[in-house]
Design a protein around this motif. Structure first.
Motif, PDB file in Angstrom:
ATOM      1  N   PHE A  92      -6.630  -4.490  -0.958  1.00 28.35           N
ATOM      2  CA  PHE A  92      -7.251  -3.161  -0.945  1.00 28.35           C
ATOM      3  C   PHE A  92      -7.866  -2.851  -2.303  1.00 28.35           C
ATOM      4  O   PHE A  92      -8.934  -2.245  -2.390  1.00 28.35           O
ATOM      5  N   MET A  97     -13.389   1.493   3.081  1.00 24.87           N
ATOM      6  CA  MET A  97     -14.633   2.142   3.487  1.00 24.87           C
ATOM      7  C   MET A  97     -15.496   2.487   2.281  1.00 24.87           C
ATOM      8  O   MET A  97     -16.720   2.489   2.368  1.00 24.87           O
ATOM      9  N   HIS A 132      -0.097   4.345   1.999  1.00 26.42           N
ATOM     10  CA  HIS A 132      -0.140   4.506   3.452  1.00 26.42           C
ATOM     11  C   HIS A 132      -1.497   4.055   3.974  1.00 26.42           C
ATOM     12  O   HIS A 132      -2.442   3.891   3.208  1.00 26.42           O
ATOM     13  N   SER A 133      -1.606   3.886   5.276  1.00 22.99           N
ATOM     14  CA  SER A 133      -2.777   3.226   5.837  1.00 22.99           C
ATOM     15  C   SER A 133      -4.062   4.008   5.600  1.00 22.99           C
ATOM     16  O   SER A 133      -5.104   3.426   5.315  1.00 22.99           O
ATOM     17  N   THR A 134      -3.989   5.339   5.715  1.00 22.31           N
ATOM     18  CA  THR A 134      -5.199   6.151   5.530  1.00 22.31           C
ATOM     19  C   THR A 134      -5.811   5.864   4.169  1.00 22.31           C
ATOM     20  O   THR A 134      -7.009   5.622   4.042  1.00 22.31           O
ATOM     21  N   TYR A 185      -4.261   1.481  -5.303  1.00 25.65           N
ATOM     22  CA  TYR A 185      -4.669   0.335  -4.493  1.00 25.65           C
ATOM     23  C   TYR A 185      -4.089  -0.930  -5.077  1.00 25.65           C
ATOM     24  O   TYR A 185      -3.968  -1.070  -6.284  1.00 25.65           O
ATOM     25  N   LEU A 208     -15.834   9.040  -0.515  1.00 22.93           N
ATOM     26  CA  LEU A 208     -14.725   8.340   0.140  1.00 22.93           C
ATOM     27  C   LEU A 208     -13.681   7.909  -0.878  1.00 22.93           C
ATOM     28  O   LEU A 208     -12.477   7.966  -0.611  1.00 22.93           O
ATOM     29  N   MET A 237       0.846  -1.199   0.000  1.00 24.70           N
ATOM     30  CA  MET A 237       0.000   0.000   0.000  1.00 24.70           C
ATOM     31  C   MET A 237       0.878   1.244   0.000  1.00 24.70           C
ATOM     32  O   MET A 237       2.097   1.153   0.100  1.00 24.70           O
ATOM     33  N   ALA A 280      -5.362   3.254   2.183  1.00 25.19           N
ATOM     34  CA  ALA A 280      -5.888   1.896   2.064  1.00 25.19           C
ATOM     35  C   ALA A 280      -7.219   1.770   2.789  1.00 25.19           C
ATOM     36  O   ALA A 280      -8.177   1.182   2.272  1.00 25.19           O
ATOM     37  N   PHE A 281      -7.291   2.372   3.959  1.00 22.33           N
ATOM     38  CA  PHE A 281      -8.506   2.251   4.763  1.00 22.33           C
ATOM     39  C   PHE A 281      -9.684   2.939   4.073  1.00 22.33           C
ATOM     40  O   PHE A 281     -10.806   2.424   4.073  1.00 22.33           O
ATOM     41  N   LEU A 282      -9.430   4.090   3.482  1.00 23.80           N
ATOM     42  CA  LEU A 282     -10.519   4.795   2.796  1.00 23.80           C
ATOM     43  C   LEU A 282     -11.064   3.957   1.637  1.00 23.80           C
ATOM     44  O   LEU A 282     -12.260   3.968   1.367  1.00 23.80           O
TER      45      LEU A 282
END
Ligand code: SF4
Lengths: 629, 278, 177
Positions: free
Chosen positions: B200, B68, B59-61, B196, B99, B57, B63-65
């Motif tokens: 992800f 979501m 960064h985590s933000t 991504y 998002l 990835m 990937a997380f978005l």
């Protein structure tokens, strides 16, 4: 009842007294006094709302009428002084106009013995405004203690700034509770004076020019109120200066002219085009001023007046013109905002736009529309306040003014970036309050389509497009400030002054609490207030299938909860989360290793502004012409 | 109670059906180009393969978005299936797109930024038409609730122009040619989804399947209680979209905006006026 | 048992990288995608994006300009991945070998799994090569594959994240007069 009256009076008196204390006390003590008085104000307004059962009037001694009269005259003298000092012909002419109208009014009043019934009328709408004014402005006041301290000016001027801010809060409390139009006129003009003082605070050429513009534009509003008073006193059937009586009598008398004049005053205060430039010019003042003007006070006088007028103007040609004007302004302001780069100007245009939506809802005047208007007033106030306070932090700590420079803010100030994002998102996406307002207004417009046919359909189109344009606008800012490189995955929060932080967190908590408690707010808060506005009960019920019905509208709870879990919560988590056992690689740039500077898109819509203003002016003329005929 | 179970199963299976739709689409598209094309289950093969990759990835933000985005679009589809409020559904879908856009903006990648910008602009292009569509449906049907729309008379006969307007903006929504500026594989390599990878990207990939469900469900609404008509419309739209995708070249985003505002929106609006004055 | 591994073969996504060739091989690769050869029937997609690809198809010799970019792109591909060299240039340097701006074949920088011969290589050969590569892909593990030249070590950070951002290094030359 007596104790409630005293509490309301303390809301009027406490802020100026605290301001005076601030002037004479040393810095630290002054801070303590301010914070204490702000807390007291918020507590009083909460208590008032909680223990309220039916509307009441406040009885004050007879001689206060004379005091108000003298204050009016003094104010006009001061305006004349400004006109001479700044050599402004416009302000001078308008002041003379006001003086003539006031003189005529005094002469008229002489013939009307006992025409004045009540000076202050407190109903749930006033209390609703008290809550908004005192809590949000209180937060702004505590914030500006620190902000103004970092400003480059003499200690006396700093104190003077805080003093103005505090008495202005007091005046706002007076505005929303005045029933006598003469009193209302005085307070209205006092807010105008406050905006002049605030905007010209930095004393440079631009500030003074913008302040003068704010002054003369709002003076037109003052003249409109004077005209309304004179007309209403000299018309058979009205013959009153009381707001309530006027509104109640209007349907039987059938003459809308005084109401139209009041609406014009409201629309000018609410910075609807073509009078939007005074609010946009207010950007030159220190940032807490913008926060104060844009969020909880000043401009909210506009939807407040229209809400007061709503029962009388509902379904009339006057309300149709207001609907058309505000629908147009919603779209026009959103489009003009696309050309802006300055963060505060972007916010200002979005305020103008959303104010249009609020006034639109108030002008429609059905029960659901009133509830929607209240929702918008409250949540827009909180969100905008948060955004403006953040603009202040960005200016003072990160030295950023233009949205284009905010690239990589998420690296140096993740918390600030997060709060700005939540602020913008809360204006456009579910589950936030302001979104619920937007959603309901679309459905309300849809449900009024059948009655007004073509007109609402066009307004509908404007709202649909304007909403999309606004979201594009918000992405323009958010897009730059949330970008950060993957060099470090761990986020370290910036340190800002506690007075900044506490206030921002408070506002954030208010927004989130507003989302969580929206069902309760609807049944226990917005519903009753709307009933008071309309004078008839608004049915807000909890349905069996987990939804809340407001009139014909339905607010399903489960999707909102899901949206709450997705949006604010996940955005917050996304700040902290750190996936384990994952590789971090570079961004794909075809293998290049250059660091890029990012920019945002730009639409050249600036040239449209004069045309928009011309159209707005036509609508203003229509308001007057239609009601005269 | 029984209907709730059926609806829940439907909502849970939505990604599966969407994957199948995507598989069929790839096949149909290939046949239109005189190719053999992949297996119909190909999207699922891709799905399992992506699950097997090493996790990478930016960064985590970011990937997380992305994850979501998938969850929120599933929520939007679920609310649609459960017959919620049409406007709310449209905005929930906007939320999921938001998002994706935020995710695209959160990295410092040029293609990602370009893609996110273009996605934001395509929202500007299709959103008003969708809202006008919802309001026209209300004007005809008297309700914003999907559960009541689906039990009413077929909407198509009363609002053919709105349906045409919907057809005109669907390529923007589905990122199909000629309006695929937001994705533009040959130009910006996929836009907002480019950064991504692995699991992800799987979220983004599956979200695309759900997007199909969302769009075709909107089309299905026009059949009202006549489910056969609805199904026919869906099939017709499906063929139309793929034929269009295969036969047109990409226009730039200004042309897209102009088309949407000067062709699609007026068409939808005229239908609204006609229903009002009838 | 449900084996995820066997799906690697069924959906190989390719990334096509031209390291400095004459575009002859590139056209052949594109021909594979076109209706006549239609490699999408095997589930292959030309993604144009290293982060979502499994097979790196390289054409052309590595030049001084492309070597760092090649390693960077290779690094961004998540494992398991295979590299296929298309054409004699990519395999050895081909007709460009020995020129002042040419570093040589791809295998000097990154590990290559399959070499496809030919100048230019024919589409059938490319498909053949990819099929062989798929067999290799199925066997591979998910360990990080080290590049041969130009690479720093990946940095393992606390809580298990591996920083692969700065792996491609600059190659410095000693200038001899
Ligand atoms: S192998 Fe031949 S065709 Fe292929 S890139 Fe090299 S020179 Fe060109």
């Amino acid at each position: 009842m007596r104790s409630l009256q005293l509490l309301v009076l303390s809301l009027f008196a406490l802020p100026p007294v605290a301001g005076l204390l601030l002037l004479i006390l040393p810095k630290v003590l002054g801070r303590i006094v301010t914070i204490l008085s702000v807390v007291a104000l918020s507590a009083i307004s909460v208590y008032l709302f909680a223990s309220f059962d039916k509307p009441f009037q406040i009885l004050i001694p007879e001689y206060s009428d004379k005091v108000v009269m003298i204050a009016d005259v003094l104010l006009l003298v001061y305006f004349a002084f400004i006109a001479i000092k700044r050599k402004s012909v416009l302000v001078g002419l308008l002041t003379i106009g006001q003086a003539i109208a006031l003189g005529y009014l005094i002469k008229l009043l002489g013939h009307h013995e006992g025409g004045i019934h009540a000076q202050f009328y407190i109903d749930r709408l006033s209390l609703f405004m008290f809550l908004l004014i005192n809590i949000v402005s209180g937060i702004i006041a505590t914030y500006s203690l620190q902000y103004i301290d970092e400003e480059d000016c003499s200690p006396y001027r700093k104190k003077f700034f805080m003093f103005t801010m505090l008495w202005f809060i007091g005046v706002m409390n007076l505005v929303v509770s005045a029933d006598n139009l003469e009193y209302f006129f005085l307070f209205f003009e006092l807010t105008t004076l406050a905006s002049y003082i605030f905007i010209s605070f930095r004393k440079d050429n631009e500030s003074v020019n913008n302040a003068l513009r704010a002054l003369w534009m709002n003076q037109i509003g003052g003249i409109a109120i004077l005209g309304a008073m004179i007309y209403s006193l000299s018309t058979i059937g009205y013959g009153t200066l009381s707001f309530q009586t006027l509104v109640k009598a209007a349907p039987t008398v059938g003459l809308l002219f005084p109401l139209a004049l009041l609406a014009v005053a409201a629309l000018i205060k609410g910075a609807q085009m073509p009078f939007s430039s005074w609010l946009l010019g207010a950007m030159v003042a220190p940032t807490p001023v913008s926060a104060l003007l844009h969020s909880s006070t000043m401009v909210k006088i506009a939807p407040f007046i229209i809400l007061r007028l709503a029962p009388a103007i509902k379904g009339t040609s006057l309300s149709l013109v207001i609907i058309a004007l505000t629908g147009f302004v919603f779209l026009a302001a959103a489009i003009s905002a696309l050309a802006q780069d300055n963060f505060k100007r972007i916010l200002a245009f979005s305020t103008v736009s959303l104010l249009g939506l609020m006034i639109l809802m108030a002008a429609i005047g059905t029960d659901t529309a009133i509830v929607t208007c209240l929702i918008l007033i409250l949540f827009h106030g909180i969100s905008k306040c948060m955004l403006f306070l953040n603009a202040g932090v960005l200016e003072k700590k990160f030295h950023l003014k233009s949205a284009l420079d905010m690239d990589r803010l998420a690296e140096s100030g993740p918390f600030t970036a997060f709060v700005v994002c939540i602020g913008f998102i809360s204006l456009m996406l579910p589950p936030f309050g302001a979104f619920v307002g937007k959603w309901f207004s679309i459905e309300i417009l849809g449900s009024t389509l059948r009655q007004t046919r073509g007109l609402t359909a066009i307004v509908m189109l404007a709202i649909a497009c304007g909403g999309a344009v606004l979201s594009l606008l918000y992405f323009k800012v958010m897009g730059l400030l949330i970008s950060r490189s993957g060099e470090k995955d761990k986020v370290t929060f910036e340190t800002t002054h506690p007075l900044y932080n506490v206030n921002l967190i408070l506002l954030l908590a208010l927004i989130l609490a507003g989302v969580v408690s929206l069902p309760f707010l609807l049944t226990g808060y917005f519903g009753p207030v709307a009933s008071d506005v309309l004078g008839s009960a608004v049915a807000v019920d909890v349905q069996s299938n987990y939804s809340i019905s407001i009139g014909t509208m339905n607010l399903p709870v489960i999707p909102m909860i899901l949206a709450f879990l997705i949006l604010p919560v996940s955005l917050f988590i996304s700040l902290f989360i750190r996936f384990r056992k994952v590789d971090r690689v570079k961004e794909y740039t075809c293998g290049e290793k250059i660091d890029y500077k990012f920019n945002s898109f730009y639409f050249d819509t600036e040239f449209l502004l004069p045309y928009f203003k011309a159209v707005g002016l036509v609508f203003f003329a229509l308001i007057i012409i239609l009601t005269v005929i | 109670m029984q209907s709730i179970i059926i609806l829940s199963v439907l909502a849970l299976l939505a990604p599966l059906v969407g994957g199948l739709v995507y598989g069929i689409e790839r096949k149909v598209k290939a046949r239109m180009q005189n190719r053999i094309g992949p297996n119909i289950l190909q999207p699922f093969y891709d799905f399992f393969k992506l699950a097997d990759k090493r996790l990478v990835m930016v960064h985590s933000t970011h990937a997380f978005l992305g994850v979501m985005h998938f969850i929120s679009i599933w929520v939007a589809v679920a609310v649609l299936i459960f017959g919620g409020d049409l406007i709310l559904v449209i905005f929930l879908h906007l939320l999921s797109t938001a998002l994706l856009i935020m995710g695209g903006f959160s990295t410092r990648s040029i293609f990602s930024h370009l893609g996110a910008n273009r996605t934001a602009i395509s929202i500007l292009a299709y959103e008003p038409v969708l809202i006008i569509m919802a309001v026209s449906i209300y004007a005809v049907n008297g309700s914003f609730q999907i559960s009541s729309i689906i039990n009413s008379d077929p909407l198509l006969y009363k609002m053919p122009l709105t349906f045409i307007a919907l057809l005109l903006i669907l390529p923007i929504k589905l990122k199909k040619s000629p309006f695929d500026v937001a994705e533009a594989h040959q130009e910006i390599a996929g836009g907002a989804e480019i950064e991504y990878s692995g699991i992800f990207f799987e979220a983004i990939y599956t979200a695309k399947w759900l997007d199909y469900i969302f769009v075709y469900a909107l089309v299905f609404l026009f059949g009202g209680s006549n489910y056969l008509l609805g199904a026919g419309l869906v099939v017709g739209t499906f063929i139309y979209i793929n034929a269009l995708d295969n036969s047109t070249a990409r226009v730039d985003y200004r042309q897209m905006l102009k088309f949407s505002y000067f062709v699609a929106l007026p068409v939808a609006f005229i239908n609204l006026l006609i229903t009002l004055f009838n | 048992m449900f084996e995820l591994k066997k799906f690697r073969k069924k959906s190989p996504w390719i990334l096509h990288f031209n390291a400095g060739g004459c575009n002859g091989c590139d056209i052949e690769i594109l021909a594979c995608l076109a209706p006549k050869y239609d490699i999408e029937r095997f589930g292959m997609i030309n993604t144009g994006n290293p982060k979502q690809s499994d097979i790196l198809l390289i054409t052309g010799p590595v030049t001084k300009r492309t070597r760092e970019r090649l390693v960077e792109v290779y690094n961004q591909m998540p494992e398991p991945k295979v590299v296929v060299c298309c054409g004699s240039c990519a395999s050895t340097g081909g007709i460009f070998r020995g020129m002042y701006n040419i570093e040589g074949g791809v295998d000097q920088f990154i590990p290559v799994d399959v070499y496809v011969a030919g100048c230019a290589c024919r589409p059938e050969q490319i498909i053949d090569g990819v099929v062989v590569a798929l067999g290799i892909l199925e066997e591979k593990t998910k360990e990080i594959e080290k590049t041969i030249k130009l690479a720093n070590k990946p940095v393992v950070e606390e809580d298990g994240q591996v920083n692969r951002r700065n792996m491609p290094a600059e190659l410095t030359y000693e200038t001899t007069v």
